[in-house]
Design a protein around this motif. Structure first.
Motif, PDB file in Angstrom:
ATOM      1  N   ALA A 144      -4.422 -10.308   5.537  1.00 54.75           N
ATOM      2  CA  ALA A 144      -3.067 -10.719   5.152  1.00 54.75           C
ATOM      3  C   ALA A 144      -2.354 -11.223   6.396  1.00 54.75           C
ATOM      4  CB  ALA A 144      -2.313  -9.544   4.536  1.00 54.75           C
ATOM      5  N   ARG A 151      -3.082 -14.790   1.956  1.00 52.90           N
ATOM      6  CA  ARG A 151      -4.140 -13.784   1.770  1.00 52.90           C
ATOM      7  C   ARG A 151      -5.492 -14.479   1.772  1.00 52.90           C
ATOM      8  NH1 ARG A 151      -6.576 -13.072  -2.757  1.00 52.90           N
ATOM      9  NH2 ARG A 151      -4.891 -14.045  -3.938  1.00 52.90           N
ATOM     10  N   SER A 175      -1.672  -5.632   4.701  1.00 56.41           N
ATOM     11  CA  SER A 175      -2.113  -5.445   3.308  1.00 56.41           C
ATOM     12  C   SER A 175      -2.101  -4.008   2.824  1.00 56.41           C
ATOM     13  CB  SER A 175      -3.493  -6.067   3.060  1.00 56.41           C
ATOM     14  OG  SER A 175      -4.237  -6.271   4.213  1.00 56.41           O
TER      15      SER A 175
END
Ligand SMILES: *Cc1c(COP(=O)(O)O)cnc(C)c1O
Length: 391
Positions: A144, A151, A175
């Protein structure tokens, strides 16, 4: 005389730190005990189990590094990379660049695979680099990318790494707790995170986990790990299973109370529910931003719900707007980094800060300030659009 420091009561909707749950602040203030106290050893065992839950892993070598996310990153590189190694680093934002720095400081060669900022890492390019560099021993990438809100497909990238006999180093700092981080499902080898993003804990701790393969690589090293503090063999004398818990460094006792509390909260909410909450609040924010004429940098398929990177509308004074948000609304949002500086805002909806109140506060504030700056808007439409998402 200098007096006590009392921070202003901010709402933190930037790229981290995020708002800390008051339950965690309370946990941090509990009495300090010895870092070898039997009660503390029990706490350490629970933290390891809770981190295995959060990372979705059975890795025995799962523990919190006593320093921020950057130290977790460094721990992965210094333990798994030896002088003369070749490491493939995928870069699609700021943090891939730091991985390159780490590789080179380990005396290894970084082969960079570059993607545009705001796009995910392209697996085909990574596969080409793995084929072209059969001596490579590690593939490193960011799941991320906090600098852009994109992503990447961690499962596919980890599969490519192991298919080419490489270990994977995966950055899940932004993330963990916000979207699916499936360490065992991905087959990832060395994974690090941070406490101050979607875990909503105070900054300063970095959860990490290493696979059996990664542990074997550490054991087989021919040169000592260049960092004494981050050498996992030494750290495991304190954190490992069935050890004497020998003194290595003094654990940040109260910070670990906080980490334990945040993981207890995450366990009670459930991983899927936490991800669904992040998705819902992102959807509400996105609906509101659309009414304000504000566009996302990242295409919808790869957007991080917890880090909304949006283009600053033409004619808006970036610094003045962010200053006004802070002064009038006690609200912090993030500025752009690197090539995106001055072009984007990064609106975080991380962990405890991912809630309807923050979404509505931010949209209402942007609505008012943008109109003050002369942008013509249908005032109230953004908040209404977000409220419609909540139903
Ligand atoms: C924040 C962040 C880091 C560094 O974490 P610190 O706690 O600031 O040291 C590393 N990687 C990513 C993707 C991040 O967002």
């Amino acid at each position: 005389m200098i007096g006590s420091f009392h921070p202003p009561a901010r709402t933190l909707m930037g790229p981290g730190p995020s708002d800390v749950n008051p339950r965690i602040l309370e946990a941090l203030s509990r009495p300090t005990i010895g870092h070898l106290d039997p009660a503390f050893i029990e706490l350490m065992d629970e933290i390891k189990r809770l981190l295995q839950f959060a990372f979705q892993t059975r890795n025995a070598l799962t523990l919190p590094v006593s320093a921020p996310g950057s130290a977790g990153m460094e721990a992965c590189f210094v333990n798994l990379v030896s002088p003369g190694d070749t490491v493939i680093v995928a870069q699609n934002g700021v943090f891939g660049g730091r991985m390159k720095e780490n590789v080179e400081r380990c005396g290894a060669t970084a082969i960079m695979v570059a993607d545009d900022w705001g796009t995910p890492v392209e697996p085909q390019k990574v596969e080409d680099a793995l084929r072209a560099n059969p001596r490579a021993s590690v593939l490193a990438f960011v799941h991320a990318e906090t600098s852009t809100g994109a992503r990447s497909d961690a499962a596919t990238l980890c599969r490519l790494a192991s298919a080419h006999d490489c270990l994977s180093i995966v950055d899940v700092v932004t993330s963990l707790g916000g979207i699916d981080v499936d360490v065992d499902g991905w087959g990832a080898d060395a994974v690090y995170s941070g406490t101050q993003k979607c875990l909503s804990c105070a900054p300063g701790i970095s959860p990490i986990t290493f696979s059996e393969r990664a542990q074997a690589t550490i054991k087989a090293r021919k040169t000592p790990v260049q960092s004494w503090f981050l050498d996992m063999d030494l750290v495991m004398g304190y954190w490992g299973e069935n050890t004497r818990r020998a003194y290595h460094h003094t654990a940040p006792v109260n910070a670990l109370y906080g980490l334990h509390e945040t993981l207890v909260i995450l366990q009670a909410e459930g991983l899927e529910h936490a991800w669904a909450r992040h998705a819902k609040n992102h959807a509400a924010l996105a609906a509101g931003l659309e009414q304000l004429g504000i566009e996302f940098v990242v295409s919808a398929d790869y957007r991080l719900p917890q880090l909304n990177c949006v283009t600053i509308p033409d004619g808006v004074d970036d610094a003045a707007l962010r200053q006004q948000l802070l002064r009038d609304y006690q609200l912090e949002i993030g500025a752009g980094l690197g090539p995106l500086a001055g072009k984007v805002w990064r609106i975080g909806l991380m962990g405890y800060a991912s809630n309807p109140k923050n979404v509505l506060l931010c949209l209402g504030a942007l609505d008012a300030i943008l109109r003050q700056q002369g942008i013509s808007l249908d005032s109230g439409a953004a908040v209404a659009a977000a409220q419609a998402v909540y139903g």
